[in-house]
Enzyme design. Structure first.
Site, PDB file in Angstrom:
ATOM      1  N   ASN A 140       0.871  -1.181   0.000  1.00  0.00           N
ATOM      2  CA  ASN A 140       0.000   0.000   0.000  1.00  0.00           C
ATOM      3  C   ASN A 140       0.906   1.228   0.000  1.00  0.00           C
ATOM      4  O   ASN A 140       1.494   1.576   1.029  1.00  0.00           O
ATOM      5  CB  ASN A 140      -0.895  -0.040   1.253  1.00  0.00           C
ATOM      6  CG  ASN A 140      -1.762   1.192   1.369  1.00  0.00           C
ATOM      7  OD1 ASN A 140      -1.838   2.008   0.446  1.00  0.00           O
ATOM      8  ND2 ASN A 140      -2.428   1.346   2.506  1.00  0.00           N
ATOM      9  N   TRP A 141       1.006   1.869  -1.168  1.00  0.00           N
ATOM     10  CA  TRP A 141       1.928   3.012  -1.287  1.00  0.00           C
ATOM     11  C   TRP A 141       1.305   4.323  -0.817  1.00  0.00           C
ATOM     12  O   TRP A 141       1.967   5.359  -0.872  1.00  0.00           O
ATOM     13  CB  TRP A 141       2.424   3.135  -2.743  1.00  0.00           C
ATOM     14  CG  TRP A 141       3.327   2.005  -3.151  1.00  0.00           C
ATOM     15  CD1 TRP A 141       4.001   1.144  -2.324  1.00  0.00           C
ATOM     16  CD2 TRP A 141       3.661   1.611  -4.487  1.00  0.00           C
ATOM     17  NE1 TRP A 141       4.731   0.246  -3.064  1.00  0.00           N
ATOM     18  CE2 TRP A 141       4.538   0.510  -4.400  1.00  0.00           C
ATOM     19  CE3 TRP A 141       3.309   2.083  -5.755  1.00  0.00           C
ATOM     20  CZ2 TRP A 141       5.066  -0.121  -5.523  1.00  0.00           C
ATOM     21  CZ3 TRP A 141       3.830   1.459  -6.882  1.00  0.00           C
ATOM     22  CH2 TRP A 141       4.692   0.372  -6.760  1.00  0.00           C
ATOM     23  N   LYS A 142       0.039   4.266  -0.430  1.00  0.00           N
ATOM     24  CA  LYS A 142      -0.632   5.455   0.113  1.00  0.00           C
ATOM     25  C   LYS A 142      -0.393   6.670  -0.813  1.00  0.00           C
ATOM     26  O   LYS A 142      -0.322   6.510  -2.022  1.00  0.00           O
ATOM     27  CB  LYS A 142      -0.174   5.700   1.555  1.00  0.00           C
ATOM     28  CG  LYS A 142      -0.271   4.425   2.398  1.00  0.00           C
ATOM     29  CD  LYS A 142      -0.142   4.658   3.863  1.00  0.00           C
ATOM     30  CE  LYS A 142      -0.293   3.312   4.583  1.00  0.00           C
ATOM     31  NZ  LYS A 142      -0.347   3.444   6.022  1.00  0.00           N
ATOM     32  N   HIS A 188      -9.905   1.429   4.493  1.00  0.00           N
ATOM     33  CA  HIS A 188      -8.623   1.614   5.186  1.00  0.00           C
ATOM     34  C   HIS A 188      -8.825   2.617   6.332  1.00  0.00           C
ATOM     35  O   HIS A 188      -9.569   3.586   6.190  1.00  0.00           O
ATOM     36  CB  HIS A 188      -7.548   2.113   4.214  1.00  0.00           C
ATOM     37  CG  HIS A 188      -6.179   2.082   4.832  1.00  0.00           C
ATOM     38  ND1 HIS A 188      -5.749   3.053   5.705  1.00  0.00           N
ATOM     39  CD2 HIS A 188      -5.182   1.171   4.748  1.00  0.00           C
ATOM     40  CE1 HIS A 188      -4.528   2.735   6.124  1.00  0.00           C
ATOM     41  NE2 HIS A 188      -4.164   1.598   5.560  1.00  0.00           N
ATOM     42  N   GLU A 237      -7.160   4.987   7.425  1.00  0.00           N
ATOM     43  CA  GLU A 237      -6.876   6.393   7.118  1.00  0.00           C
ATOM     44  C   GLU A 237      -8.060   7.032   6.399  1.00  0.00           C
ATOM     45  O   GLU A 237      -8.333   8.211   6.550  1.00  0.00           O
ATOM     46  CB  GLU A 237      -5.578   6.492   6.295  1.00  0.00           C
ATOM     47  CG  GLU A 237      -4.369   6.260   7.203  1.00  0.00           C
ATOM     48  CD  GLU A 237      -3.159   5.659   6.513  1.00  0.00           C
ATOM     49  OE1 GLU A 237      -3.079   5.674   5.273  1.00  0.00           O
ATOM     50  OE2 GLU A 237      -2.276   5.158   7.248  1.00  0.00           O
ATOM     51  N   GLU A 269      -5.900  -4.627  10.501  1.00  0.00           N
ATOM     52  CA  GLU A 269      -4.846  -3.627  10.700  1.00  0.00           C
ATOM     53  C   GLU A 269      -5.159  -2.832  11.970  1.00  0.00           C
ATOM     54  O   GLU A 269      -5.912  -1.855  11.910  1.00  0.00           O
ATOM     55  CB  GLU A 269      -4.801  -2.668   9.509  1.00  0.00           C
ATOM     56  CG  GLU A 269      -4.523  -3.339   8.181  1.00  0.00           C
ATOM     57  CD  GLU A 269      -3.961  -2.350   7.179  1.00  0.00           C
ATOM     58  OE1 GLU A 269      -2.817  -2.520   6.772  1.00  0.00           O
ATOM     59  OE2 GLU A 269      -4.668  -1.384   6.831  1.00  0.00           O
ATOM     60  N   GLY A 288       1.969   2.461  10.685  1.00  0.00           N
ATOM     61  CA  GLY A 288       2.927   3.556  10.510  1.00  0.00           C
ATOM     62  C   GLY A 288       3.588   3.996  11.811  1.00  0.00           C
ATOM     63  O   GLY A 288       4.271   5.011  11.852  1.00  0.00           O
ATOM     64  N   SER A 337       2.874  -1.987  10.391  1.00  0.00           N
ATOM     65  CA  SER A 337       4.332  -2.043  10.622  1.00  0.00           C
ATOM     66  C   SER A 337       4.925  -3.428  10.386  1.00  0.00           C
ATOM     67  O   SER A 337       5.844  -3.851  11.089  1.00  0.00           O
ATOM     68  CB  SER A 337       4.689  -1.536  12.027  1.00  0.00           C
ATOM     69  OG  SER A 337       4.252  -0.204  12.189  1.00  0.00           O
ATOM     70  N   GLY A 346       2.618  -1.052   4.336  1.00  0.00           N
ATOM     71  CA  GLY A 346       2.732   0.354   3.949  1.00  0.00           C
ATOM     72  C   GLY A 346       4.191   0.751   3.828  1.00  0.00           C
ATOM     73  O   GLY A 346       4.834   0.551   2.795  1.00  0.00           O
ATOM     74  N   GLY A 347       4.750   1.295   4.909  1.00  0.00           N
ATOM     75  CA  GLY A 347       6.110   1.845   4.901  1.00  0.00           C
ATOM     76  C   GLY A 347       7.144   0.943   4.236  1.00  0.00           C
ATOM     77  O   GLY A 347       7.870   1.382   3.340  1.00  0.00           O
TER      78      GLY A 347
HETATM   79  P1  PGA Z   1       2.383   0.337   7.652  1.00  0.00           P
HETATM   80  O1  PGA Z   1       0.973   0.562   6.902  1.00  0.00           O
HETATM   81  O2  PGA Z   1       2.957  -0.946   7.156  1.00  0.00           O
HETATM   82  O3  PGA Z   1       3.206   1.546   7.269  1.00  0.00           O
HETATM   83  O4  PGA Z   1       2.091   0.291   9.115  1.00  0.00           O
HETATM   84  C1  PGA Z   1       0.079  -0.484   6.707  1.00  0.00           C
HETATM   85  C2  PGA Z   1      -1.196   0.025   6.077  1.00  0.00           C
HETATM   86  O5  PGA Z   1      -1.645   1.116   6.444  1.00  0.00           O
HETATM   87  O6  PGA Z   1      -1.788  -0.627   5.209  1.00  0.00           O
END
Ligand code: PGA
Length: 238
Positions: free
Chosen positions: A10-12, A90, A92, A156, A162, A198, A219-220
């Protein structure tokens, strides 16, 4: 039976990693025979990923049909662009756009109607976990969703996204097992439940080897090709 893992990036709201621009094929983001790999780039990079023959999803699409909705993109548009997956709910988006469980259910239904595969994200906040409500929150998030359908679920915990904090393998497994118990019998075993929050090379093995964890939504670490490649490699060896 050996599990077939799904490792998703997930590159957001970040630019696509440069490796794609260098026409590096196969990259860690490309399809492979032993593990499913899916990428969720920003909408601006969807076309580039599809042209590079990456299995691609949108991070969001509107549940409404095409029409007068400035700034939105609908499921039929992302399907026509070549997306096969779409993230729904998601955390966010739940937070930044006040998406409710009912809104997210409409997205899941619209995705299915357009032959897209919804990846439903659920998870509790830190306050909810501390108040002992984590399971109730997750159950409520699932309660509006047609769970008899072919979807993927990503658990999640919001406090792990994050933040560098990861759910322990025991905490994650307990919740994944609970989520599976809420699924209808027909889809209980076939539905993949991914862990997100994470995930990185250092913790991927202990998470992925849990019986009810079928992959990761990353994500990250997914923005760093060598870290993502390492997580994919770990999944191939389990
Ligand atoms: P993260 O993000 O690996 O940076 O914690 C995961 C996500 O939001 O899908």
């Amino acid at each position: 039976m050996k599990k077939r893992y799904l490792i998703a990036a997930n590159w957001k709201m970040h630019p696509a990693p440069l490796v794609l621009r260098r026409d590096a094929s196969p990259s860690p983001y490309h399809p492979r025979s032993d593990v499913d790999v899916v990428v969720f780039p920003s909408l601006l990079d969807v076309r580039e990923c599809i042209q590079a023959q990456i299995i691609t999803g949108a991070q969001y699409a509107c549940a409404k049909e095409c029409g007068a909705h400035t700034g939105d993109v609908c499921m039929s548009q992302i399907a026509a662009a070549g997306c096969t997956y779409v993230l729904c709910g998601h955390s966010e988006r739940r937070k930044d756009h006040d998406e409710t469980n009912d809104d997210i259910a409409l997205q899941v239904i619209s995705a299915l109607e357009h032959n897209l595969h919804p990846m439903l994200c659920i998870g509790e906040t830190e306050e909810e976990r501390e108040a002992g409500k984590a399971k109730d929150v997750v159950a409520a998030q699932l309660s509006t969703i047609p769970l008899e359908s072919n979807i993927t679920i990503a658990y999640e915990p919001v406090w792990a996204i994050g933040t560098g904090k990861t759910a322990s393998p025991e905490q994650a497994e307990e919740m994944h097992k609970y989520i599976r118990s809420l699924l209808p019998e027909d889809t209980r075993e076939s539905t993949r439940i991914l862990y997100g929050g994470s995930m990185k090379p250092e913790n991927a093995k202990e998470l992925l080897e849990q019986p009810n964890i079928d992959g990761g939504l990353i994500g990250g670490a997914s923005l760093k090709p060598e870290q993502f490649a390492e997580i994919v490699r770990i999944a191939t060896e389990l």
